[in-house]
Structure formats: C-alpha cells, structure tokens
Design an enzyme around this catalytic site. Structure first.
Site, PDB file in Angstrom:
ATOM      1  N   SER A  94       0.699  -1.014  -0.063  1.00  0.00           N
ATOM      2  CA  SER A  94      -0.002   0.032  -0.004  1.00  0.00           C
ATOM      3  C   SER A  94       0.856   1.190  -0.194  1.00  0.00           C
ATOM      4  CB  SER A  94      -0.767  -0.018   1.027  1.00  0.00           C
ATOM      5  OG  SER A  94      -2.247  -0.514   0.665  1.00  0.00           O
ATOM      6  N   LYS A  97      -0.079   3.727  -2.785  1.00  0.00           N
ATOM      7  CA  LYS A  97      -1.080   4.742  -2.471  1.00  0.00           C
ATOM      8  C   LYS A  97      -0.740   6.115  -2.135  1.00  0.00           C
ATOM      9  CE  LYS A  97      -4.766   1.884  -0.123  1.00  0.00           C
ATOM     10  NZ  LYS A  97      -4.089   0.513  -0.040  1.00  0.00           N
ATOM     11  N   SER A 341      -6.045   3.204   4.631  1.00  0.00           N
ATOM     12  CA  SER A 341      -5.583   2.441   3.514  1.00  0.00           C
ATOM     13  C   SER A 341      -6.783   1.799   2.730  1.00  0.00           C
ATOM     14  CB  SER A 341      -4.504   1.446   4.121  1.00  0.00           C
ATOM     15  OG  SER A 341      -3.616   1.035   3.157  1.00  0.00           O
TER      16      SER A 341
END
Length: 552
Positions: A94, A97, A341
């Site tokens: 993640s 992101k 997230s």
C-alpha cells in the site's frame, strides 16, 4: 545472513555495548551506550552511529532471506543519511497509495468534488415523471446510505411523487472492468478487494465501497441457529446460514464468504452461546446494482413511487436534472483514504484521473496518467511499474529511492500540508488521525512525530514517510521489506523510525540493537490490530493490505 547496505557516508566499524530495548506492547526505548571510536572527518558521530544501528536491525534473523530497500534522506540538509538497495524495484504493497494520492492532487486538485445526479427523461408535470428516472454516478467513494436517503429526499422536495418508467443506474463514467487483472481472485469476497464502480455505496464510518456488513449473533442455547443481519438490507444479497450456536465454553469459529459471480453470502461455523456478535464487511457482485437498490428503497421511503423496474442504462444527454449529491473536497476524502488505507478509493481515483485526462475511465488509461502526473512534479519514475492504484497486486514495483524522492518533491507543492496531514500518525489512537499507525510506536520519540504510510501483504511490508529528529532536522524515509518468511517485520520498521526520531548528527544516540525476532509475535499483535466497533477482523487480513475493517 550477510547484509550489504550501500551507505552514502563512509564510516569505521563502531564497537559499542548499547542496545535498543523493546517493550512487550511493541514500544521500545533507545538507550545510550558507550562512545564510538574516532570517526573520519567526512561523517559525524551521530551519522555513523545511525548507520550502524540500521545495519544491525536489518541483519535481524526476522529478515533472513529478505530484500530490504531502505533510504533515509535529510530534507533540511539535502544529504542521504542511509541507503540499502535504494534503486531495487520492490513490491510496495500500500505504499503505492502514496503515488496515487499525489497524482490525484496534481490532476484533480484539493477542491475536487464528486457529484452524483438524479435526472428525468422529461420535465416532471404535476409531480409525475412520464418516463424514466436516471441515477448517474460520478465516482464518489464516500456516497453512504445516508446520502442516498438525502438525495431521495431532495427528489421528493423537488415535487416528484411518481415515476411511470424505470429507475436506471448509470455507472459509465468508468468502464465495466470491476477488478484489476493482477488481483488474486481468492481475495474477492473480502472488503479490501471490492469491485470498483463509478456508482457505489460506502459504509458510514470507514467508507469501504461495494460491500455489505454481515452481523452474526449466537442463539440462546447450544444447538440453536444463529441470526444473520445484512446492512444495507435492501434484498440485494441472499444469505445461506449453516452456522450454529455452540456451548458457552466453545471457541468461536465463524466463516463469512461469497462465491465469485454470485450475491449469495455463506455463513458457516459456530458461535458460543452467550457470546457476542461477530460482524464482517463482505463484498458484493456488481456494486452498481446495490447502489440502485439502495436508492430505490430510499425513494420509496421518501414517498416517491417508481412503477417500473430497477435497471441500468446510460443517461440521455438531454435528461432534466432533478437533484444531486456532492461529496466533500478531495482534501477531506484523502483522510479516510490514506489513514485507513482504503483500496477502493485508490482504484476509483485512478479511473477518475483517467477520465479527467483522457476521457476514458479505465485502469489502462489511468495508470500511465498517474506516472505522467508524477513526472510533471519533477519525480523520475525509472523502475516504477504500476498495475493498480492501491498496492494489492504483486505486479507493482517501486524503488525505495523513488518513494523518498516523492516525499521530498511534495514539500514543494501548495497542497503539501494537506497531503502530509492525511498520512497516519504514529501512536495516535484516533482512527482518523493515527489510522494504521494508531497502535505503533506508542510512547516513543516517534509517537505524534512520524507521519507515514504502511503497506502489508504476505512476505511484503513497508513503511515510508516523514520524521523530525531530536535536533529538529526533517527527514524522509522509506523501508520496503520483501521476501521474509515469518511475521511482518513491523517492530524492525518501528525501531528504525524511532531511531530516526532520536537521531542527532552531533553525538551517538543509541547503539547496536539487540535481536528483535523473539518479540515479533507479541509486537506484531500489538502493532497491527485495532479495536474497531462492530467489525471483526478475518484471519487473512493480518497478512494482507486492507482497510480499517480488518488491519494493515
């Protein structure tokens, strides 16, 4: 294991007896040990001490066989304090992101809002729409059941009481590819892998999209069936429950899943009598149709009668707008997106970026536009490979040095403070502040100091962000761990982050850390689990990047 870091600053090999002591809850204190030997003129005592400590942490048995991309860079001084495998393209989970959110700010701007509209095929006459009513999605990742109800109330307030035709949902702002090709199909029932649509429903507090909340309660006595509640309860999913109530002293063992391509949710296993309810977010097939069902229900509740069916169709260009629902600004939406997230938000932003720049709401168009946006900001993306916007695929590759450069170039942007404040803050228990770092680095120099993005998949863990040192020096750092075989090395990442928070160029701050592997199991539980009201984590979420409904 042999560790081969590549330091920018040369140093002799210090020999000290000090250590990093870890607490059982995943927190730790850094203790000053004996002084280091004389150092070369090209580096300070504190810099050499820092490099030695990070070396020692990365040599821990918990990372045996792993590839570790680590870069620490000073924003205040402009130099690189530490690097190991800086240019090696690694799976970022993640941390992807970070790139997606920065690209969204560059393309869309902090004040971008998402609008969902209701239109009629003809101007209503006497409260009656002679024809169809159109619900048109604008890619809003925060459209909750409550907002659908407000939208229906606005339709009623506009004087509409009856629709002679159908209620038709339009999700054509995006294409009809619901999941990235490289996602693992076995993840599809779980909230972190929900299907993506330009018209969807978000949960009330975490804004997970394309899901329903399944709550299971035990019966009064052993052998009784369990009760199952689905929210929103609009008849969109079917439930097959074989789960039963076990004895009061039995262990809970519940499975909630959905077979791909269906909207039948299966509940099996057992819950102990007298025990609490368990709840889980479960994805749906075709979230557009769930959104349409929720809106149809809201229209009925607000006194608007639709005589026809609920279906899908593109909204005619000459349709008459009746009502609309507008989201908060992107600056505000970044908070649940990055703090929690949220994978769905990332993928919707990729398609929104694509629609904004190319007129095609697809991953194929959007992912290159993410890189292009980063390039316009001055970021070189050599070694970057993107197959999604959230980081759930292992096909993504990003070098640690690219992430630290991204963290640096964002400081030059007018939205820098907005973006940085949306990152999780270490040790802050508020989910919308601490996010996925709420229970990490508590009661250390990093608590309230480190602003960073987490990332986690089986064999992949990441932590990248900002930290201010003991002397007020601002640093950026990126830690990408790939290929370890045991528990996620979050305590090692946390130790590095705390070490950076206590860093001073002028003096040795800590010393050789003691091995942390024996504490990984205890620390992992304390640093990666969160108490989330009404949501129980499923077993697999501890090893996968996911939203707040599980754990990251």
């Amino acid at each position: 294991m042999t560790v081969s870091p590549h330091h920018v600053l040369r140093r002799p090999s210090p020999n000290r007896a000090s250590h990093v002591a870890f607490g059982l809850a995943g927190t730790f204190a850094l203790l000053v040990g004996t002084a280091a030997p004389a150092l070369a003129d090209t580096e300070s005592a504190g810099t050499a001490d820092l490099a030695a400590d990070i070396d020692e942490l990365l040599a821990d048995p918990a990372l045996e066989g792993a590839t570790n991309g680590v870069v620490v860079r000073s924003l205040s001084e402009g130099d690189v304090l530490y690097e190991s495998e800086p240019g090696t393209a690694l799976v970022p989970a993640s941390n992807t992101k970070l790139l997606t959110s920065v690209a969204a700010l560059e393309v869309l701007g902090t004040d971008h809002r998402f609008t969902t509209t209701v239109s009629a095929s003809d101007q209503p006459v006497g409260g009656v729409v002679e024809g169809d009513l159109h619900l048109t999605g604008g890619g809003d990742p925060t459209l909750t059941v409550g907002r659908y109800d407000e939208l229906a109330a606005d339709v009623a307030a506009a004087g509409v009481t009856e629709v002679t035709g159908d209620l038709l949902a339009d999700d054509t702002l995006f294409d009809d590819q619901r999941l990235p090709e490289t996602w693992d199909p076995s993840d599809e029932p779980y909230a972190y892998a929900a299907q993506v649509s330009a018209l969807t429903v978000a949960t009330d507090t975490t804004y997970d999209t394309g899901v329903v909340n399944v709550t299971v309660k035990p019966g009064a006595a052993a052998g009784d069936p369990v009760s199952v509640n689905v929210s929103p309860d609009v008849g969109y999913v079917a439930v097959e429950a074989t789960a039963s109530t076990g004895s009061a002293d039995s262990a809970a063992g519940l499975s909630i899943t959905r077979e791909s391509g269906t909207n039948t949710i299966t509940v099996s296993g057992s819950l102990p009598a007298g025990g609490g309810a368990q709840a889980q977010l479960t994805t749906v097939d075709e979230p557009t149709d769930l959104a349409a069902a929720v809106f149809a229900d809201a229209l009925e509740e607000n006194g608007v009668e639709v005589h026809g069916e609920v279906g899908r169709a593109e909204t005619p260009q000459d349709a008459v707008r009746i009502a609309e629902s507008t989201s908060a600004e992107l600056a505000d939406i970044l908070v649940p997106f990055l703090k929690l997230s949220n994978n769905g938000h990332a993928e919707m932003l990729v398609k929104t970026i694509a629609q904004e720049t190319t007129g095609e709401g697809t991953w194929a168009a959007g992912l290159p536009e993410v890189e292009a946006a980063l390039n316009r900001l001055g970021l070189k993306t050599e070694g970057v490979e993107l197959a999604d916007g959230s980081g759930l695929t292992r096909a993504n590759k990003i070098p640690a040095e690219v992430i630290t450069e991204l963290l640096a170039v964002t400081r030059e942007q007018p939205w820098s403070d907005t973006w940085e404040s949306a990152l999780p803050v270490a040790g802050n228990p508020d989910p919308m502040v601490g996010g996925t770092l709420a229970s990490r680095m508590v009661a250390t120099a990093a608590a309230g100091n480190v602003h960073a993005k987490t990332g986690s998949m089986t064999g992949v863990s990441a932590l990248s962000g900002y930290v201010t040192t003991a002397d007020g020096e601002e640093l950026v750092f990126s830690i990408l761990n790939n290929g370890y075989t045991g528990a996620a090395p979050r305590p090692i990442q946390d130790a590095i982050a705390v070490r950076l928070a206590e860093f001073s160029r002028d003096e040795a701050t800590a010393g050789t850390p003691e091995p942390v592997a024996p504490l990984l199991a205890e620390s992992r539980s304390a640093s990666s689990s969160y108490d989330v009201p009404e949501i129980e984590s499923i077993e697999r979420l501890d090893e996968l990047e996911c939203t707040w409904a599980g754990a990251c």
